[in-house]
Motif scaffolding. Structure first.
Motif, PDB file in Angstrom:
ATOM      1  N   VAL A 122      -3.672  -2.157 -22.365  1.00  0.00           N
ATOM      2  CA  VAL A 122      -2.482  -1.455 -22.846  1.00  0.00           C
ATOM      3  C   VAL A 122      -2.085  -1.957 -24.232  1.00  0.00           C
ATOM      4  N   LYS A 123      -1.727  -1.015 -25.094  1.00  0.00           N
ATOM      5  CA  LYS A 123      -1.351  -1.362 -26.466  1.00  0.00           C
ATOM      6  C   LYS A 123       0.157  -1.302 -26.684  1.00  0.00           C
ATOM      7  N   SER A 124       0.870  -0.842 -25.686  1.00  0.00           N
ATOM      8  CA  SER A 124       2.312  -0.645 -25.820  1.00  0.00           C
ATOM      9  C   SER A 124       3.060  -1.560 -24.852  1.00  0.00           C
ATOM     10  N   LYS A 125       4.314  -1.821 -25.165  1.00  0.00           N
ATOM     11  CA  LYS A 125       5.168  -2.569 -24.241  1.00  0.00           C
ATOM     12  C   LYS A 125       5.794  -1.640 -23.203  1.00  0.00           C
ATOM     13  N   ASP A 126       5.602  -0.344 -23.387  1.00  0.00           N
ATOM     14  CA  ASP A 126       6.028   0.621 -22.375  1.00  0.00           C
ATOM     15  C   ASP A 126       4.858   0.852 -21.432  1.00  0.00           C
ATOM     16  N   LEU A 127       5.054   0.552 -20.158  1.00  0.00           N
ATOM     17  CA  LEU A 127       3.959   0.574 -19.197  1.00  0.00           C
ATOM     18  C   LEU A 127       4.380   1.287 -17.919  1.00  0.00           C
ATOM     19  N   LYS A 128       3.510   2.194 -17.466  1.00  0.00           N
ATOM     20  CA  LYS A 128       3.751   2.914 -16.207  1.00  0.00           C
ATOM     21  C   LYS A 128       2.595   2.649 -15.259  1.00  0.00           C
ATOM     22  N   ILE A 129       2.918   2.270 -14.029  1.00  0.00           N
ATOM     23  CA  ILE A 129       1.915   2.048 -12.990  1.00  0.00           C
ATOM     24  C   ILE A 129       2.256   2.939 -11.805  1.00  0.00           C
ATOM     25  N   ALA A 130       1.296   3.752 -11.381  1.00  0.00           N
ATOM     26  CA  ALA A 130       1.494   4.665 -10.254  1.00  0.00           C
ATOM     27  C   ALA A 130       0.506   4.316  -9.150  1.00  0.00           C
ATOM     28  N   PHE A 131       0.982   4.207  -7.914  1.00  0.00           N
ATOM     29  CA  PHE A 131       0.121   3.896  -6.777  1.00  0.00           C
ATOM     30  C   PHE A 131      -0.199   5.172  -6.012  1.00  0.00           C
ATOM     31  N   TYR A 132      -1.494   5.307  -5.721  1.00  0.00           N
ATOM     32  CA  TYR A 132      -2.064   6.564  -5.271  1.00  0.00           C
ATOM     33  C   TYR A 132      -3.002   6.260  -4.110  1.00  0.00           C
ATOM     34  N   GLY A 133      -3.557   7.286  -3.494  1.00  0.00           N
ATOM     35  CA  GLY A 133      -4.463   7.072  -2.370  1.00  0.00           C
ATOM     36  C   GLY A 133      -5.567   8.096  -2.330  1.00  0.00           C
ATOM     37  N   GLY A 134      -6.007   8.440  -1.101  1.00  0.00           N
ATOM     38  CA  GLY A 134      -5.410   8.198   0.186  1.00  0.00           C
ATOM     39  C   GLY A 134      -3.889   8.261   0.225  1.00  0.00           C
ATOM     40  N   GLU A 135      -3.369   7.574   1.221  1.00  0.00           N
ATOM     41  CA  GLU A 135      -1.937   7.444   1.392  1.00  0.00           C
ATOM     42  C   GLU A 135      -1.569   5.974   1.223  1.00  0.00           C
ATOM     43  N   PRO A 136      -0.890   5.619   0.115  1.00  0.00           N
ATOM     44  CA  PRO A 136      -0.604   4.208  -0.173  1.00  0.00           C
ATOM     45  C   PRO A 136       0.137   3.485   0.947  1.00  0.00           C
ATOM     46  N   LEU A 137       0.988   4.214   1.692  1.00  0.00           N
ATOM     47  CA  LEU A 137       1.796   3.552   2.706  1.00  0.00           C
ATOM     48  C   LEU A 137       0.999   3.160   3.948  1.00  0.00           C
ATOM     49  N   THR A 138      -0.255   3.587   4.061  1.00  0.00           N
ATOM     50  CA  THR A 138      -1.084   3.119   5.176  1.00  0.00           C
ATOM     51  C   THR A 138      -1.456   1.655   4.989  1.00  0.00           C
ATOM     52  N   ASN A 139      -1.286   1.144   3.783  1.00  0.00           N
ATOM     53  CA  ASN A 139      -1.484  -0.294   3.526  1.00  0.00           C
ATOM     54  C   ASN A 139      -0.224  -0.833   2.866  1.00  0.00           C
ATOM     55  N   LEU A 140       0.869  -0.772   3.599  1.00  0.00           N
ATOM     56  CA  LEU A 140       2.171  -1.149   3.055  1.00  0.00           C
ATOM     57  C   LEU A 140       2.228  -2.601   2.590  1.00  0.00           C
TER      58      LEU A 140
ATOM     59  N   VAL B  79       5.129  10.813   5.352  1.00  0.00           N
ATOM     60  CA  VAL B  79       5.133  10.629   6.808  1.00  0.00           C
ATOM     61  C   VAL B  79       5.587   9.223   7.201  1.00  0.00           C
ATOM     62  N   LEU B  80       5.203   8.219   6.431  1.00  0.00           N
ATOM     63  CA  LEU B  80       5.495   6.823   6.778  1.00  0.00           C
ATOM     64  C   LEU B  80       6.724   6.270   6.058  1.00  0.00           C
ATOM     65  N   LEU B  81       7.522   7.139   5.477  1.00  0.00           N
ATOM     66  CA  LEU B  81       8.723   6.693   4.778  1.00  0.00           C
ATOM     67  C   LEU B  81       9.861   6.456   5.774  1.00  0.00           C
ATOM     68  N   THR B  82       9.994   5.239   6.249  1.00  0.00           N
ATOM     69  CA  THR B  82      11.089   4.871   7.148  1.00  0.00           C
ATOM     70  C   THR B  82      12.304   4.462   6.316  1.00  0.00           C
ATOM     71  N   PRO B  83      13.501   4.434   6.895  1.00  0.00           N
ATOM     72  CA  PRO B  83      14.679   3.968   6.156  1.00  0.00           C
ATOM     73  C   PRO B  83      14.482   2.583   5.542  1.00  0.00           C
ATOM     74  N   CYS B  84      13.868   1.686   6.282  1.00  0.00           N
ATOM     75  CA  CYS B  84      13.644   0.332   5.777  1.00  0.00           C
ATOM     76  C   CYS B  84      12.740   0.344   4.551  1.00  0.00           C
ATOM     77  N   THR B  85      11.661   1.125   4.625  1.00  0.00           N
ATOM     78  CA  THR B  85      10.722   1.213   3.501  1.00  0.00           C
ATOM     79  C   THR B  85      11.371   1.887   2.296  1.00  0.00           C
ATOM     80  N   ILE B  86      12.116   2.947   2.545  1.00  0.00           N
ATOM     81  CA  ILE B  86      12.809   3.649   1.465  1.00  0.00           C
ATOM     82  C   ILE B  86      13.767   2.703   0.749  1.00  0.00           C
ATOM     83  N   ASP B  87      14.546   1.956   1.528  1.00  0.00           N
ATOM     84  CA  ASP B  87      15.497   1.013   0.938  1.00  0.00           C
ATOM     85  C   ASP B  87      14.785  -0.041   0.098  1.00  0.00           C
ATOM     86  N   TRP B  88      13.622  -0.485   0.572  1.00  0.00           N
ATOM     87  CA  TRP B  88      12.853  -1.501  -0.153  1.00  0.00           C
ATOM     88  C   TRP B  88      12.415  -0.951  -1.517  1.00  0.00           C
TER      89      TRP B  88
END
Length: 582
Positions: free
Chosen positions: A105-123, A151-160
């Motif tokens: 990365v050449k910039s101090k502005d950085l974006k990281i996106a987590f993708y899958g599959g379904e990322p929440l299967t490996n929470l 599908v795996l978005l529980t209240p606890c996970t959402i809050d986290w």
């Protein structure tokens, strides 16, 4: 009536029997036919060995998925992609990827996106990666997001996630009947109820977060479903207040067959939907659909392409890279799996990256010389996997959808269905909104500043003239209505701390800006200019920006170079800069 000229300039007739003609050379729409014998001349391709704009990294932390969506690109129905798997990354893999990101990365502005599959299967791994990023990139302006089927978005996970300011991108394909028909689990059961429950919780407990940091992504498998989806969405007590961020169609899949679209047949369906939208302006699904349909047309730059032009390609100007579960580097998550340009251990294979771009360039240079759809064509590097016959089918369909967009734009303009709202933008710290009469006092203070007067001499005298600043605000309102310019106010906690103006959008787009003295040297202007450039370029408002800077304005010179402007020429007093989006 047919085309205007042999080179493919387009003509349509609206329902009210008005004729309109499109001239590809200038991007103009006119009411009378005009000869425009024009052939696209593309700039010669240059080899590259760096990706200077990359600041967005999509990480596929797992191949595992708890759904088996009927249109999934990993279903085995797509020729050059993997099938559903169980492979996941490890914590060590995440560490190695972050080291690669920091090197790349050449910039101090950085974006990281987590993708899958379904990322929440490996929470556990997902949480590790997010926590690690916040520490490892603490010196960066970091934004984190996840793409999930919900599908795996529980209240606890959402809050986290919300506690850590993670943007949540959720797939939802409409109301229950349509969604459950295509977004099913391994046993064939639908997933709508899980997604709906998660959205309900966020709306009840975190309404502002839902509005600002949750994106809803919809895949439309059939145009005939759209009216039904829009109707049910508008009647649902939760969904009616949520606006889909993007409505996507299916990627072409020649393994199962792709047919050539028929313009007359397809445009009738669009016109039926447009009439439905005209009756139901509050149906947000139709609103988003038609806004996407005419996005290029409403924001198109009116520029004469008489000289050679750059060919739009992802590389080397892209701001994104993709890392799959095998630790291989891809151009983006949409690129077929068999096309990779390196791996985390060895870095980017520049020879392979150049080879992919060269293959794409040669084919388009040959096929696109006389095409009227070049400016708005959606064919990108993902098309390198297709043979000549398949390209011809895709090219035919691109021209059909280009003509449909042209027709719908003219129809909407005649029916008064085009909104011209001021584009409100956000950065990590600021909100960029329209400057209004209420801002005149603070605007006067900024313009009267000694340093502003030195480096923006064009503004000298505005504050002294009767109603000078108010006239400036009113002038930009006219510019906005004419599609010629915008004046953004930079707001920190609602307080105006500066402004950015863009003018002459149809001729020679240029940018100017200023900050209040107390707001300088904190990076506010850099993040604001980047957000505005991203809006202008991604929405095809213009494909270049220019500006001039006094030689002594070192802060502005550094800013322009950081956001991607290049020096064109200089004199003893001034430096001229330009930024081109390819």
């Amino acid at each position: 009536m047919a085309v205007v000229i042999d080179n493919g300039g387009m003509q349509i007739t609206t329902s009210s029997k008005h004729d309109y003609y499109y001239l590809p050379r200038t991007n103009e729409i006119i009411a009378e036919p005009k000869e425009d014998n024009f052939e696209w001349i593309f700039n010669e391709l240059s080899a590259f060995g760096e990706l200077p704009n990359v600041d967005n990294f999509v990480i596929s932390i797992t191949e595992n998925c708890n759904l088996r969506c009927t249109y999934c690109c990993y279903s085995g129905k797509y020729k050059n992609n993997r099938i559903h798997g169980t492979k996941s990354m490890s914590a060590d893999d995440i560490d190695a990827i972050y080291e690669f990101i920091k090197r790349t990365v050449k910039s101090k502005d950085l974006k990281i996106a987590f993708y899958g599959g379904e990322p929440l299967t490996n929470l556990p791994l997902l949480k590790y990666a997010i926590e690690k990023a916040s520490v490892f990139f603490q010196d960066y302006n970091l934004s984190v997001s996840i793409s999930t089927n919900g599908v795996l978005l529980t209240p606890c996970t959402i809050d986290w996630f919300i506690k850590r300011n993670v943007r949540i991108d959720i797939s939802i394909d409409g109301h229950k009947q349509i969604h459950d028909r295509q977004r099913i689990n391994v046993t064939g059961n639908g997933s709508f109820d899980y997604v709906y429950k998660a959205l309900s919780y966020i709306k009840q407990q975190h309404p502002q977060y839902l509005k600002e940091n949750v994106l809803l992504l919809m895949t439309l498998t059939s145009l005939s479903d759209l009216e039904t989806i829009a109707r049910h969405w508008a009647k649902d007590e939760i969904l009616c207040n949520l606006v889909p961020t993007k409505i996507s169609s299916l990627a072409p899949n020649f393994k199962v067959g792709v047919t050539e679209c028929d313009y007359e047949e397809l445009v009738e369906k669009y016109l039926e939907l447009l009439s439905c939208y005209e009756r139901h302006r509050d149906w947000v699904v139709l609103q988003v659909f038609f806004e996407q349909c005419i996005a290029y047309w409403i924001n198109r730059p009116i520029l004469d392409a008489s000289d050679s032009i750059p060919m739009s390609t992802c590389l080397p100007t892209s701001n994104k890279l993709y890392v799959d579960a095998d630790m291989k580097i891809g151009i983006c998550e949409k690129m077929a799996d068999c096309y990779r340009i390196g791996n985390i251990s060895n870095g980017i294979d520049w020879k392979e990256a150049n080879c992919i771009v060269s293959s794409y360039y040669k084919k388009r240079k040959h096929k696109c010389r006389n095409c009227p759809a070049v400016r708005m064509c959606n064919l990108c590097l993902t098309a390198v996997e297709y043979n000549d016959s398949q390209w011809n089918t895709l090219c035919h369909n691109e021209k059909v959808f280009m003509k449909i967009g042209f027709r719908i734009f003219c129809e909407m303009a005649e029916r008064g269905l085009i909104n011209s709202e001021f584009p409100t933008l956000k950065t990590k710290r600021l909100k960029l909104t329209e400057v209004t009469d209420k801002d005149c006092l603070k605007l006067t203070e900024i313009i009267n500043d000694k340093e502003t007067n030195i480096f923006l001499p064009e503004l000298i005298g505005i504050c002294d003239a009767p109603k000078g600043v108010q006239n400036l605000v009113n002038t930009f309102k006219k510019y906005q209505n004419q599609g010629e310019g915008y004046l953004w106010g930079l707001r920190l906690d609602k307080a105006l701390i500066g402004f950015v103006g863009v003018i002459d959008l149809s001729y020679k787009p240029s940018i100017f800006y200023a900050l209040h003295p107390k707001a300088r040297h904190k990076g506010y202007m850099q993040e604001s200019v980047l957000a505005i450039m991203n809006y202008l370029f991604r929405n095809n408002v213009c494909n270049q920006l220019s500006t001039e800077v006094k030689c002594g304005n070192t802060s502005s010179i550094k800013l322009l170079e950081k956001v991607g402007f290049v020096k064109l020429e200089s004199s003893r007093e001034k430096i001229w800069y330009e930024s081109i989006f390819k």
